[in-house]
Motif scaffolding. Structure first.
Motif, PDB file in Angstrom:
ATOM      1  N   CYS A 186       0.832  -1.215   0.000  1.00 47.66           N
ATOM      2  CA  CYS A 186       0.000   0.000   0.000  1.00 47.66           C
ATOM      3  C   CYS A 186       0.859   1.254   0.000  1.00 47.66           C
ATOM      4  CB  CYS A 186      -0.929   0.002   1.206  1.00 47.66           C
ATOM      5  SG  CYS A 186      -2.305  -1.128   1.049  1.00 47.66           S
ATOM      6  N   ALA A 187       1.911   1.259   0.773  1.00 50.93           N
ATOM      7  CA  ALA A 187       2.776   2.431   0.821  1.00 50.93           C
ATOM      8  C   ALA A 187       3.506   2.635  -0.503  1.00 50.93           C
ATOM      9  CB  ALA A 187       3.768   2.304   1.967  1.00 50.93           C
ATOM     10  N   ALA A 188       3.778   1.570  -1.212  1.00 50.99           N
ATOM     11  CA  ALA A 188       4.468   1.688  -2.501  1.00 50.99           C
ATOM     12  C   ALA A 188       3.576   2.295  -3.576  1.00 50.99           C
ATOM     13  CB  ALA A 188       4.970   0.318  -2.951  1.00 50.99           C
ATOM     14  N   ALA A 189       2.280   2.321  -3.365  1.00 50.92           N
ATOM     15  CA  ALA A 189       1.361   2.891  -4.354  1.00 50.92           C
ATOM     16  C   ALA A 189       1.585   4.388  -4.551  1.00 50.92           C
ATOM     17  CB  ALA A 189      -0.083   2.628  -3.945  1.00 50.92           C
ATOM     18  N   ILE A 190       2.166   5.059  -3.569  1.00 44.96           N
ATOM     19  CA  ILE A 190       2.421   6.497  -3.689  1.00 44.96           C
ATOM     20  C   ILE A 190       3.445   6.780  -4.776  1.00 44.96           C
ATOM     21  CG2 ILE A 190       4.238   6.584  -1.955  1.00 44.96           C
ATOM     22  CD1 ILE A 190       1.645   9.283  -2.399  1.00 44.96           C
ATOM     23  N   HIS A 191       4.305   5.834  -5.046  1.00 41.29           N
ATOM     24  CA  HIS A 191       5.357   6.040  -6.039  1.00 41.29           C
ATOM     25  C   HIS A 191       4.863   5.805  -7.464  1.00 41.29           C
ATOM     26  CE1 HIS A 191       8.233   6.733  -2.924  1.00 41.29           C
ATOM     27  NE2 HIS A 191       7.870   5.613  -2.326  1.00 41.29           N
ATOM     28  N   TRP A 192       3.621   5.385  -7.605  1.00 41.93           N
ATOM     29  CA  TRP A 192       3.017   5.237  -8.923  1.00 41.93           C
ATOM     30  C   TRP A 192       2.019   6.378  -9.080  1.00 41.93           C
ATOM     31  CZ3 TRP A 192       0.437   0.157 -11.009  1.00 41.93           C
ATOM     32  CH2 TRP A 192       0.100   0.338 -12.350  1.00 41.93           C
ATOM     33  N   THR A 193       2.471   7.462  -9.671  1.00 43.38           N
ATOM     34  CA  THR A 193       1.626   8.637  -9.822  1.00 43.38           C
ATOM     35  C   THR A 193       0.468   8.313 -10.755  1.00 43.38           C
ATOM     36  OG1 THR A 193       3.568  10.006  -9.559  1.00 43.38           O
ATOM     37  CG2 THR A 193       1.609  11.070 -10.415  1.00 43.38           C
ATOM     38  N   GLY A 194      -0.720   8.622 -10.328  1.00 41.74           N
ATOM     39  CA  GLY A 194      -1.905   8.328 -11.119  1.00 41.74           C
ATOM     40  C   GLY A 194      -2.214   6.849 -11.157  1.00 41.74           C
ATOM     41  N   ALA A 195      -2.094   6.186 -10.007  1.00 37.68           N
ATOM     42  CA  ALA A 195      -2.363   4.746  -9.941  1.00 37.68           C
ATOM     43  C   ALA A 195      -3.790   4.469 -10.418  1.00 37.68           C
ATOM     44  CB  ALA A 195      -2.185   4.241  -8.517  1.00 37.68           C
ATOM     45  N   PRO A 196      -3.978   3.419 -11.200  1.00 35.60           N
ATOM     46  CA  PRO A 196      -5.317   3.106 -11.692  1.00 35.60           C
ATOM     47  C   PRO A 196      -6.268   2.779 -10.546  1.00 35.60           C
ATOM     48  CG  PRO A 196      -3.670   1.606 -12.615  1.00 35.60           C
ATOM     49  CD  PRO A 196      -2.974   2.499 -11.665  1.00 35.60           C
ATOM     50  N   GLY A 197      -7.537   3.082 -10.748  1.00 36.74           N
ATOM     51  CA  GLY A 197      -8.546   2.841  -9.727  1.00 36.74           C
ATOM     52  C   GLY A 197      -8.661   1.376  -9.343  1.00 36.74           C
ATOM     53  N   ARG A 198      -8.460   0.490 -10.303  1.00 38.69           N
ATOM     54  CA  ARG A 198      -8.562  -0.942 -10.009  1.00 38.69           C
ATOM     55  C   ARG A 198      -7.447  -1.393  -9.063  1.00 38.69           C
ATOM     56  NH1 ARG A 198     -10.057  -3.273 -15.960  1.00 38.69           N
ATOM     57  NH2 ARG A 198     -12.174  -2.452 -15.983  1.00 38.69           N
ATOM     58  N   LEU A 199      -6.257  -0.823  -9.232  1.00 41.60           N
ATOM     59  CA  LEU A 199      -5.152  -1.160  -8.339  1.00 41.60           C
ATOM     60  C   LEU A 199      -5.464  -0.697  -6.922  1.00 41.60           C
ATOM     61  CD1 LEU A 199      -2.223  -2.134  -7.833  1.00 41.60           C
ATOM     62  CD2 LEU A 199      -1.516   0.199  -8.348  1.00 41.60           C
ATOM     63  N   LEU A 228      -8.410  -0.196  -5.602  1.00 42.90           N
ATOM     64  CA  LEU A 228      -9.473  -1.060  -5.061  1.00 42.90           C
ATOM     65  C   LEU A 228      -8.922  -2.416  -4.635  1.00 42.90           C
ATOM     66  CD1 LEU A 228     -12.435  -0.284  -7.462  1.00 42.90           C
ATOM     67  CD2 LEU A 228     -12.268   0.270  -5.044  1.00 42.90           C
ATOM     68  N   ALA A 229      -8.017  -2.978  -5.422  1.00 45.37           N
ATOM     69  CA  ALA A 229      -7.417  -4.268  -5.068  1.00 45.37           C
ATOM     70  C   ALA A 229      -6.582  -4.148  -3.799  1.00 45.37           C
ATOM     71  CB  ALA A 229      -6.567  -4.789  -6.219  1.00 45.37           C
ATOM     72  N   LEU A 230      -5.792  -3.073  -3.681  1.00 48.47           N
ATOM     73  CA  LEU A 230      -4.991  -2.872  -2.479  1.00 48.47           C
ATOM     74  C   LEU A 230      -5.870  -2.662  -1.251  1.00 48.47           C
ATOM     75  CD1 LEU A 230      -2.131  -0.555  -3.779  1.00 48.47           C
ATOM     76  CD2 LEU A 230      -1.910  -2.894  -2.945  1.00 48.47           C
ATOM     77  N   ALA A 231      -6.937  -1.886  -1.399  1.00 44.27           N
ATOM     78  CA  ALA A 231      -7.841  -1.642  -0.271  1.00 44.27           C
ATOM     79  C   ALA A 231      -8.541  -2.932   0.155  1.00 44.27           C
ATOM     80  CB  ALA A 231      -8.863  -0.576  -0.632  1.00 44.27           C
ATOM     81  N   SER A 232      -8.966  -3.720  -0.796  1.00 46.87           N
ATOM     82  CA  SER A 232      -9.639  -4.986  -0.465  1.00 46.87           C
ATOM     83  C   SER A 232      -8.683  -5.964   0.208  1.00 46.87           C
ATOM     84  CB  SER A 232     -10.221  -5.617  -1.733  1.00 46.87           C
ATOM     85  OG  SER A 232     -11.148  -4.753  -2.328  1.00 46.87           O
ATOM     86  N   ALA A 233      -7.487  -6.099  -0.344  1.00 43.01           N
ATOM     87  CA  ALA A 233      -6.502  -7.010   0.258  1.00 43.01           C
ATOM     88  C   ALA A 233      -6.101  -6.538   1.647  1.00 43.01           C
ATOM     89  CB  ALA A 233      -5.275  -7.116  -0.641  1.00 43.01           C
ATOM     90  N   SER A 234      -5.943  -5.243   1.826  1.00 42.89           N
ATOM     91  CA  SER A 234      -5.579  -4.711   3.138  1.00 42.89           C
ATOM     92  C   SER A 234      -6.699  -4.902   4.145  1.00 42.89           C
ATOM     93  CB  SER A 234      -5.237  -3.229   3.025  1.00 42.89           C
ATOM     94  OG  SER A 234      -4.140  -3.053   2.187  1.00 42.89           O
ATOM     95  N   GLY A 235      -7.926  -4.712   3.717  1.00 46.33           N
ATOM     96  CA  GLY A 235      -9.059  -4.948   4.608  1.00 46.33           C
ATOM     97  C   GLY A 235      -9.129  -6.399   5.056  1.00 46.33           C
ATOM     98  N   ALA A 236      -8.886  -7.304   4.109  1.00 46.95           N
ATOM     99  CA  ALA A 236      -8.886  -8.722   4.468  1.00 46.95           C
ATOM    100  C   ALA A 236      -7.745  -9.046   5.432  1.00 46.95           C
ATOM    101  CB  ALA A 236      -8.783  -9.574   3.207  1.00 46.95           C
ATOM    102  N   CYS A 237      -6.566  -8.476   5.194  1.00 47.66           N
ATOM    103  CA  CYS A 237      -5.429  -8.701   6.110  1.00 47.66           C
ATOM    104  C   CYS A 237      -5.723  -8.158   7.502  1.00 47.66           C
ATOM    105  CB  CYS A 237      -4.166  -8.053   5.565  1.00 47.66           C
ATOM    106  SG  CYS A 237      -3.416  -8.942   4.205  1.00 47.66           S
ATOM    107  N   ALA A 238      -6.322  -6.976   7.564  1.00 45.56           N
ATOM    108  CA  ALA A 238      -6.673  -6.394   8.865  1.00 45.56           C
ATOM    109  C   ALA A 238      -7.678  -7.275   9.586  1.00 45.56           C
ATOM    110  CB  ALA A 238      -7.223  -4.984   8.679  1.00 45.56           C
ATOM    111  N   GLY A 239      -8.652  -7.793   8.864  1.00 48.80           N
ATOM    112  CA  GLY A 239      -9.642  -8.664   9.478  1.00 48.80           C
ATOM    113  C   GLY A 239      -9.050  -9.967   9.976  1.00 48.80           C
TER     114      GLY A 239
END
Length: 159
Positions: free
Chosen positions: A64-77, A79-90
């Motif tokens: 998730c932190a590495a996403a900042i280095h991809w300027t203009g990250a696609p929305g699907r990426l 969403l995938a990072l948020a979903s995976a992170s939510g599952a990891c947190a759970g």
């Protein structure tokens, strides 16, 4: 304080930084996906040990932190990072026997607001520095957890 508190809080921080890279519409969807997955998975029985759940959480922080280095990250990426992170947190919260909402969502909202405000006001480098620090800490902790314990690594009263 349990071993799951720090990874959960830093996961919220890193996820907020990742979600801030998307468009406002995608941010809302990603935040809801993160919160719903985290809450839902936390109610399920824990199937993996705490150290493996923590390891997955540290890897999600680095991604998730590495996403900042991809300027203009696609929305699907995002969403995938948020979903995976939510599952990891759970999973980590379920393994530790706690609810993730109070630990993850406040730092996530703070990071989301600040990381979306900073680039518009010329402070993009501050967010990149924070993200780089999160990547370094996450990779250090994840790599140290995989090393075998040798004599001298643990205090004597734990052996």
């Amino acid at each position: 304080m349990t071993a799951a508190v720090l990874p959960l809080m830093l996961l919220g921080l890193a996820s907020g930084i990742a979600i801030a890279q998307a468009s406002p519409h995608t941010r809302a969807i990603a935040f809801i996906a993160f919160a719903l997955l985290g809450s839902t998975v936390a109610t399920m029985p824990a199937l993996i040990p705490l150290d493996r759940a923590s390891f997955a959480c540290w890897i999600a922080i680095a991604c998730c932190a590495a996403a900042i280095h991809w300027t203009g990250a696609p929305g699907r990426l995002v969403l995938a990072l948020a979903s995976a992170s939510g599952a990891c947190a759970g999973v980590l919260a379920a393994t530790a026997g706690m609810r993730p909402e109070a630990l993850v969502l406040p730092p996530m909202l703070a990071a989301l607001l600040l990381a979306s405000w900073c680039p518009r006001h010329g402070a993009r480098v501050a967010v990149k520095v924070l993200a780089s620090w999160l990547i370094a800490v996450a990779l250090l902790v994840a790599s140290l957890n995989t090393l075998p314990v040798t004599p001298g690594d643990q205090p004597d009263h734990l052996e």
